[in-house]
Design an enzyme around this catalytic site. Structure first.
Site, PDB file in Angstrom:
ATOM      1  N   HIS A   1      -8.349   7.272   3.673  1.00  0.00           N
ATOM      2  CA  HIS A   1      -7.752   8.538   3.242  1.00  0.00           C
ATOM      3  C   HIS A   1      -8.765   9.363   2.464  1.00  0.00           C
ATOM      4  CE1 HIS A   1      -7.508   6.284  -0.547  1.00  0.00           C
ATOM      5  NE2 HIS A   1      -7.258   7.422  -1.171  1.00  0.00           N
TER       6      HIS A   1
ATOM      7  N   CYS B   1       0.469   3.325   3.486  1.00  0.00           N
ATOM      8  CA  CYS B   1       0.870   2.824   4.798  1.00  0.00           C
ATOM      9  C   CYS B   1       2.207   3.458   5.222  1.00  0.00           C
ATOM     10  CB  CYS B   1       1.010   1.296   4.765  1.00  0.00           C
ATOM     11  SG  CYS B   1      -0.559   0.423   4.995  1.00  0.00           S
TER      12      CYS B   1
ATOM     13  N   GLN C   1      -9.057  13.340   0.022  1.00  0.00           N
ATOM     14  CA  GLN C   1      -8.292  14.224  -0.849  1.00  0.00           C
ATOM     15  C   GLN C   1      -8.717  15.668  -0.645  1.00  0.00           C
ATOM     16  OE1 GLN C   1      -7.558  12.861  -4.911  1.00  0.00           O
ATOM     17  NE2 GLN C   1      -8.920  11.153  -4.493  1.00  0.00           N
TER      18      GLN C   1
ATOM     19  N   CYS D   1       0.841  -1.212   0.000  1.00  0.00           N
ATOM     20  CA  CYS D   1       0.000   0.000   0.000  1.00  0.00           C
ATOM     21  C   CYS D   1       0.873   1.258   0.000  1.00  0.00           C
ATOM     22  CB  CYS D   1      -0.900  -0.014   1.236  1.00  0.00           C
ATOM     23  SG  CYS D   1      -1.727   1.555   1.527  1.00  0.00           S
TER      24      CYS D   1
ATOM     25  N   HIS E   1      -6.990   1.868   2.106  1.00  0.00           N
ATOM     26  CA  HIS E   1      -6.401   2.599   3.240  1.00  0.00           C
ATOM     27  C   HIS E   1      -7.244   3.861   3.505  1.00  0.00           C
ATOM     28  CE1 HIS E   1      -2.689   3.305   5.706  1.00  0.00           C
ATOM     29  NE2 HIS E   1      -3.376   4.430   5.881  1.00  0.00           N
TER      30      HIS E   1
ATOM     31  N   SER F   1      -9.384   2.740  -5.462  1.00  0.00           N
ATOM     32  CA  SER F   1      -8.689   1.461  -5.573  1.00  0.00           C
ATOM     33  C   SER F   1      -7.956   1.085  -4.282  1.00  0.00           C
ATOM     34  CB  SER F   1      -7.691   1.521  -6.732  1.00  0.00           C
ATOM     35  OG  SER F   1      -6.892   2.684  -6.590  1.00  0.00           O
TER      36      SER F   1
HETATM   37 ZN    ZN Z   1      -2.300   1.156   3.705  1.00  0.00          ZN
END
Ligand code: ZN
Ligand code: ZN
Ligand code: ZN
Length: 349
Positions: free
Chosen positions: A176, A61, A178, A58, A174, A171
């Site tokens: 997150h 990460c 923007q 990832c 994780h 895709s």
């Molecule tokens: Zn990750």
């Protein structure tokens, strides 16, 4: 909560009708009778893959190397960086074309900055699974980024958003979001700004303060609330389980929220996403984002800070609504009524 609609709304709920979106000043077609048609689609719950806490593949990460060879620091809560594949670039030369002054071939260079905000170092978490204290740190980062990017002369609008789930084209699972900050105010916030202005000129009050008052007294579309925020399925919702998160106080932007309101925002986001997850027993996909005043140096008292959640799911973890045919060519349309959607969301933990 017992559902008691006004007489006229009860009549409308029996027939095809259109509803007005006062923020975009567009109409949505509602076809409640179509809920009676037999449904042939799949309804089994989606398999939930257990994600690892750390994924060596990832790029978000901690410690992993991103495209271009930049390693992420071993961050402990949130982490912000400039998007490696940004849709916007800063400090562009100003280029403009408008052949013959007719606007038939009109274009202009657009500068801006795109950032990624990691909500947590844990690869397997979502807003729904994070604790409120951790989400509060994300809210603080949003406030800081909004202020920092908004202070740039070249940035006149800051769009904070999150895409969640492969169904929304995200895709990487994780947690997150923007931030896209750019030179001009984009289409939808610009349209909403005009709506706020027109409404305040006509009624000498705020569009969303007034709407909030109506929804609190009717309760038909309320989902839940806390001290500072309220969640409704808006009267004009397009997506089946679309919601609107409204600041109870007239705040123009996220930076205008006090400490208690910031914690309340974290709390409402955690509880709303958890409710979504429990609706179809899946990690609910959505696009969400905040709308707030442009950062062009004007006061913009007309703006009322709010968040939109646009989730695509319709009947199950595997059944999504498509915006096709009539929606692409004529108008958005929905079958399940906003009142029914609110009722289903209310009945979840
Ligand atoms: Zn990750
Ligand atoms: Zn307001
Ligand atoms: Zn909005």
């Amino acid at each position: 909560m017992q559902r008691r609609y006004s007489v006229d709304l009860a009549k409308l709920l029996e027939v095809p009708h259109r509803r007005f979106n006062p923020l975009t000043r567009e109409w949505v077609l509602v076809s409640p009778h179509r809920n009676q048609r037999p449904w042939q689609g799949q309804t089994e719950p989606a398999e939930r893959e257990a994600a690892p806490q750390f994924d060596p593949a990832c790029y978000l990460c901690p410690g992993n190397v991103r495209a271009g060879g930049v390693p992420n620091p071993p961050y402990l809560d949130t982490y912000v960086f400039d998007n490696d594949f940004a849709a916007l670039q800063p400090d562009l030369p100003s280029i403009e074309i408008n052949e013959g002054g007719t606007n038939l071939l009109s274009a202009a260079s657009e500068s801006g900055i795109c950032r990624v905000v990691c909500f947590s170092p844990r690869h397997d978490l979502t807003l729904a699974a994070m604790d409120v204290a951790s989400i509060s740190k994300v809210v603080d980062v949003w406030v800081e980024q909004y202020a920092q990017l908004g202070a740039l002369v070249s940035v006149n609008y800051v769009q904070i958003f999150e895409n969640r789930g492969a169904m929304m084209g995200c895709s990487n699972s994780h947690p997150h979001g923007q931030i896209w900050a750019n030179q001009t105010v984009p289409n939808i916030p610009r349209t909403e700004e005009e709506s706020f202005l027109v409404y305040s000129q006509q009624h000498h009050s705020c569009l969303l303060c007034d709407y909030l008052g109506l929804e609190r007294s009717a309760a038909d579309r309320m989902v839940f609330e806390n001290d500072s925020f309220l969640v409704v399925v808006p009267f004009w919702a397009t997506w089946p389980f679309e919601t609107l998160v409204l600041s109870k106080r007239h705040a123009v932007d996220i930076a205008a929220l006090d400490d208690h309101e910031r914690n309340s925002l974290a709390d409402i986001l955690q509880r709303l996403t958890a409710r979504y997850d429990s609706l179809f027993q899946t990690s609910f996909p959505y696009s969400m984002g905040f709308h707030q005043r442009p950062t062009d140096g004007q006061e913009h008292k007309e703006w009322h800070f709010h968040a939109h959640f646009f989730p695509p799911l319709l009947r199950s973890a595997n059944t999504r609504k498509f915006m096709v045919g009539y929606e692409l060519l004529a108008s958005p349309q929905r079958d399940i009524t906003p009142e029914e959607a609110a009722h289903r969301l209310r009945s979840r933990p």
